[in-house]
Scaffold this motif. Structure first.
Motif, mmCIF file in Angstrom:
data_model
loop_
_atom_site.group_PDB
_atom_site.id
_atom_site.type_symbol
_atom_site.label_atom_id
_atom_site.label_comp_id
_atom_site.label_asym_id
_atom_site.label_seq_id
_atom_site.Cartn_x
_atom_site.Cartn_y
_atom_site.Cartn_z
ATOM 1 N N HIS A 1 0.889 -1.327 0.270
ATOM 2 C CA HIS A 1 -0.313 0.044 0.347
ATOM 3 C C HIS A 1 0.873 0.901 -0.066
ATOM 4 C CE1 HIS A 1 -2.376 3.239 1.933
ATOM 5 N NE2 HIS A 1 -3.176 2.396 1.092
ATOM 6 N N ASP A 2 1.854 1.453 0.982
ATOM 7 C CA ASP A 2 2.887 2.381 0.329
ATOM 8 C C ASP A 2 3.769 2.383 -0.966
ATOM 9 O OD1 ASP A 2 2.062 2.765 3.187
ATOM 10 O OD2 ASP A 2 4.353 1.749 4.316
ATOM 11 N N ILE A 3 4.077 1.918 -1.239
ATOM 12 C CA ILE A 3 5.098 1.521 -2.672
ATOM 13 C C ILE A 3 3.727 2.308 -3.985
ATOM 14 C CG2 ILE A 3 5.474 0.298 -4.430
ATOM 15 C CD1 ILE A 3 7.417 -1.434 -1.840
ATOM 16 N N ILE A 4 2.595 2.022 -3.673
ATOM 17 C CA ILE A 4 1.388 2.583 -4.483
ATOM 18 C C ILE A 4 1.063 3.579 -4.519
ATOM 19 C CG2 ILE A 4 -0.840 2.197 -4.879
ATOM 20 C CD1 ILE A 4 -0.533 -1.129 -4.930
ATOM 21 N N LYS A 5 0.884 3.871 -2.840
ATOM 22 C CA LYS A 5 0.859 5.658 -2.595
ATOM 23 C C LYS A 5 1.924 6.206 -2.839
ATOM 24 C CE LYS A 5 -0.604 8.571 0.793
ATOM 25 N NZ LYS A 5 0.509 9.646 0.637
ATOM 26 N N GLU A 6 3.113 5.676 -2.271
ATOM 27 C CA GLU A 6 4.489 6.736 -3.232
ATOM 28 C C GLU A 6 4.600 6.941 -5.034
ATOM 29 O OE1 GLU A 6 9.035 5.596 -3.141
ATOM 30 O OE2 GLU A 6 8.466 5.791 -1.219
ATOM 31 N N GLN A 7 4.281 5.510 -5.400
ATOM 32 C CA GLN A 7 4.315 5.883 -7.063
ATOM 33 C C GLN A 7 3.441 6.927 -7.585
ATOM 34 O OE1 GLN A 7 4.140 1.733 -7.909
ATOM 35 N NE2 GLN A 7 5.938 1.426 -8.493
ATOM 36 N N SER A 8 1.807 6.110 -6.725
ATOM 37 C CA SER A 8 0.212 7.636 -7.103
ATOM 38 C C SER A 8 1.216 9.233 -7.026
ATOM 39 C CB SER A 8 -0.629 7.589 -6.441
ATOM 40 O OG SER A 8 -0.959 8.196 -6.967
ATOM 41 N N ASP A 9 1.619 9.648 -5.552
ATOM 42 C CA ASP A 9 2.312 10.639 -5.521
ATOM 43 C C ASP A 9 3.722 10.970 -5.983
ATOM 44 O OD1 ASP A 9 1.072 10.975 -2.887
ATOM 45 O OD2 ASP A 9 2.137 10.387 -1.106
ATOM 46 N N ASN A 10 4.247 10.294 -6.703
ATOM 47 C CA ASN A 10 5.201 11.047 -7.685
ATOM 48 C C ASN A 10 4.891 10.851 -9.209
ATOM 49 O OD1 ASN A 10 7.143 10.499 -6.202
ATOM 50 N ND2 ASN A 10 7.788 8.404 -6.435
ATOM 51 N N GLN A 11 3.322 10.280 -9.420
ATOM 52 C CA GLN A 11 2.873 11.043 -10.990
ATOM 53 C C GLN A 11 2.269 11.808 -10.439
ATOM 54 O OE1 GLN A 11 0.372 7.451 -12.062
ATOM 55 N NE2 GLN A 11 2.080 5.926 -12.281
ATOM 56 N N LYS A 12 1.681 12.400 -9.819
ATOM 57 C CA LYS A 12 0.424 13.853 -9.721
ATOM 58 C C LYS A 12 1.696 14.508 -9.307
ATOM 59 C CE LYS A 12 -2.768 12.107 -7.055
ATOM 60 N NZ LYS A 12 -3.438 11.797 -5.213
ATOM 61 N N GLU A 13 3.252 14.428 -8.976
ATOM 62 C CA GLU A 13 3.969 15.757 -8.496
ATOM 63 C C GLU A 13 4.965 15.698 -10.025
ATOM 64 O OE1 GLU A 13 8.241 16.088 -6.910
ATOM 65 O OE2 GLU A 13 6.885 15.173 -5.874
ATOM 66 N N VAL A 14 4.714 14.536 -11.146
ATOM 67 C CA VAL A 14 5.207 14.631 -12.452
ATOM 68 C C VAL A 14 4.273 15.648 -13.227
ATOM 69 C CG1 VAL A 14 5.952 14.411 -14.349
ATOM 70 C CG2 VAL A 14 6.857 12.527 -12.371
ATOM 71 N N HIS A 15 3.110 15.557 -13.061
ATOM 72 C CA HIS A 15 2.039 15.621 -13.668
ATOM 73 C C HIS A 15 1.651 17.289 -12.849
ATOM 74 C CE1 HIS A 15 -1.329 16.308 -15.354
ATOM 75 N NE2 HIS A 15 -2.290 16.851 -14.647
ATOM 76 N N ASN A 16 1.984 17.115 -12.262
ATOM 77 C CA ASN A 16 1.879 18.839 -11.743
ATOM 78 C C ASN A 16 3.665 19.755 -11.818
ATOM 79 O OD1 ASN A 16 -0.168 19.216 -10.029
ATOM 80 N ND2 ASN A 16 0.709 18.223 -8.221
ATOM 81 N N GLU A 17 4.191 19.438 -12.484
ATOM 82 C CA GLU A 17 5.480 19.784 -12.446
ATOM 83 C C GLU A 17 5.228 20.129 -14.109
ATOM 84 O OE1 GLU A 17 9.077 17.817 -12.126
ATOM 85 O OE2 GLU A 17 8.885 18.194 -9.281
#
Length: 102
Positions: A81-97
């Motif tokens: 769960h933690d890894i999936i959440k971290e990947q999701s957060d990273n994708q959001k960060e890349v999208h926001n940038e």
């Protein structure tokens, strides 16, 4: 990436290599554990305590743990769960940038 799960007393197992986590109470499991001990395929991580869980790995090794199967399973699931959440957060960060660049 290796995801190490604590199986008790500072002992860790790579969660990517776990096939199953089972209770050692049934007679067939007891025979399987004894056979693994005889063949050098058992890893005793109980530190002298009662075995409450048997972890079956891809390599055929059995890891004996004094933690309950439910405890180990919840740790594996929490790590996933933690890894999936971290990947999701990273994708959001890349999208926001990418959005800011426009």
């Amino acid at each position: 990436m290796n995801r190490l799960i604590n199986v008790g007393f500072g002992n860790v197992v790579n969660s990517n290599k776990i096939i199953g986590i089972i209770s050692p109470d049934a007679a067939p499991i007891k025979r399987m554990v004894q056979s693994a001990k005889d063949n050098g395929m058992a890893i005793d991580a109980t530190c002298g305590r009662r075995t409450k869980a048997v972890i079956v790995t891809e390599s055929g090794h059995l890891v004996l743990s004094s933690l309950l199967p439910e405890t180990i399973a919840s740790r594996v699931n929490q790590k996933e769960h933690d890894i999936i959440k971290e990947q999701s957060d990273n994708q959001k960060e890349v999208h926001n940038e990418g959005s800011r660049a426009n």
